[in-house]
Design a protein around this motif. Structure first.
Motif, mmCIF file in Angstrom:
data_model
loop_
_atom_site.group_PDB
_atom_site.id
_atom_site.type_symbol
_atom_site.label_atom_id
_atom_site.label_comp_id
_atom_site.label_asym_id
_atom_site.label_seq_id
_atom_site.Cartn_x
_atom_site.Cartn_y
_atom_site.Cartn_z
ATOM 1 N N ASN A 28 0.807 -1.220 0.000
ATOM 2 C CA ASN A 28 0.000 0.000 0.000
ATOM 3 C C ASN A 28 0.841 1.272 0.000
ATOM 4 O O ASN A 28 0.323 2.362 0.247
ATOM 5 N N ASN A 312 -6.444 9.322 1.869
ATOM 6 C CA ASN A 312 -6.394 7.921 2.293
ATOM 7 C C ASN A 312 -4.978 7.430 2.591
ATOM 8 O O ASN A 312 -4.791 6.458 3.323
ATOM 9 N N SER A 316 -3.754 4.989 5.621
ATOM 10 C CA SER A 316 -3.019 3.755 5.355
ATOM 11 C C SER A 316 -1.742 3.698 6.192
ATOM 12 O O SER A 316 -1.420 2.664 6.794
ATOM 13 N N TYR A 320 -0.915 1.090 9.208
ATOM 14 C CA TYR A 320 0.333 0.325 9.079
ATOM 15 C C TYR A 320 1.177 0.444 10.348
ATOM 16 O O TYR A 320 1.657 -0.555 10.898
#
Length: 327
Positions: A28, A312, A316, A320
């Motif tokens: 990601n 976003n 993320s 994480y």
């Protein structure tokens, strides 16, 4: 030991720290590196964490250089297209500390959840601004990507990070917290992308009471996909205002600077890097909602600076870092 010999030892140790290759990336766009002591050992236990805290004496903190604004090696092409939020607006609420805290001596717009981040670079000791952020594991500190990695191809990771909440003119009212791991965006590490100049530092237990950092000083909330234009309070430790020794603030409406970068009016310069841009900052509690961090100054002569637009990608990175945090 002579001054020259001491300098050679420090240079060699700093090079050893910078040369450590232990990084992990995910699909990601997030990447992490383990914090390391000045001689390159991972800070993965209590003894190593205490060593990092002990390294950062008042003298070394005073000698640390306030890090410059982000200047990536590979800037790429900038556009002025109107980037839009890439998802629904999201919010994580601020959280109060679990220990009793007396805020009676606070200065105006001073937050116990904001402090100085000290670390070693290949060229010596440096500092940025940073702030705690609310999470279930209560270990996260947010700053800029350029406060953990120099950015762009051929850039280097820093190390030996320690966070001092509500630092003020040499005082450490809650003690210091050594980092365990740092996380940033792969686009910052690989290409120095300004919209990705964001980082989260996962802290070991520490301070005077051996607690988690958010248990000790609380944490700001977080917001993403709130559009360009929110009114913000930016807080940090600029070298041009207060000599980097006290928190300084500015308040302004915001607008799109370039690409997915948000801009506001503020005269703060070096040292404020990584400081939070806060929505709905409450001076009575010292908390707000982080919606960007200080990144760079495209128009410093006009009293403006820029930060990454929180979409976003920040959520993320937050998820994480939280997943990597010890319980």
């Amino acid at each position: 030991m002579t001054g020259l010999a001491a300098a050679l030892v420090l240079t060699s140790a700093t090079a050893a720290l910078a040369d450590q290759p232990t990084t992990v990336a995910d699909r990601n766009g997030n990447i992490t590196a383990v914090n390391r002591t000045i001689d390159g050992r991972p800070v993965t236990n209590e003894a190593a964490a205490k060593e990092v805290v002990a390294y950062w004496t008042p003298e070394r903190m005073a000698a640390a250089v306030d890090l410059d604004f982000a200047r990536p090696k590979a800037t790429g092409k900038e556009t002025n297209t109107t980037s839009k939020p890439n998802g629904k607006a999201g919010t994580i609420a601020p959280v109060a500390p679990r220990m009793s805290v007396d805020r009676g001596a606070n200065l105006l717009n001073e937050s116990l959840a904001i402090g100085k981040l000290y670390f070693n670079t290949p060229w010596g000791g440096s500092s940025c601004s940073a702030s705690t952020v609310s999470s279930g594991k209560r270990r996260l500190v947010m700053t800029a990507g350029h406060c953990v990695h120099s950015g762009g191809a051929g850039g280097s990771w820093y190390g030996n990070w320690v966070f001092v909440p509500q630092y003020r003119s040499g005082s450490q009212p809650y003690g210091s917290f050594a980092a365990y791991t740092v996380a940033t965006r792969s686009a910052w590490v690989n290409s120095g992308s300004y919209p990705e100049d964001m980082a989260i530092v996962i802290m070991n237990n520490g301070g005077y009471w051996g607690l988690k950092v958010v248990d000790t000083v609380g944490g700001h909330g977080l917001r993403w996909n709130w559009g360009y234009g929110p009114y913000m309070t930016a807080i940090g430790y600029p070298s041009n205002l207060g000599g980097g020794e006290i928190q300084w603030f500015c308040q302004s409406g915001t607008w799109q600077g370039h690409d997915q970068v948000i801009r506001m009016y503020c005269p703060m310069t070096y040292g404020s890097s990584g400081g939070p841009w806060l929505q709905e900052y409450n001076d009575a509690t010292g908390y707000g909602y982080i919606n960007s961090v200080v990144s760079h100054g495209d128009n410093p002569g006009n009293g403006e600076f820029d930060g990454p637009y929180f979409d976003n990608d920040i959520k993320s990175l937050y998820d994480y870092a939280e997943a990597l945090s010890p319980a």
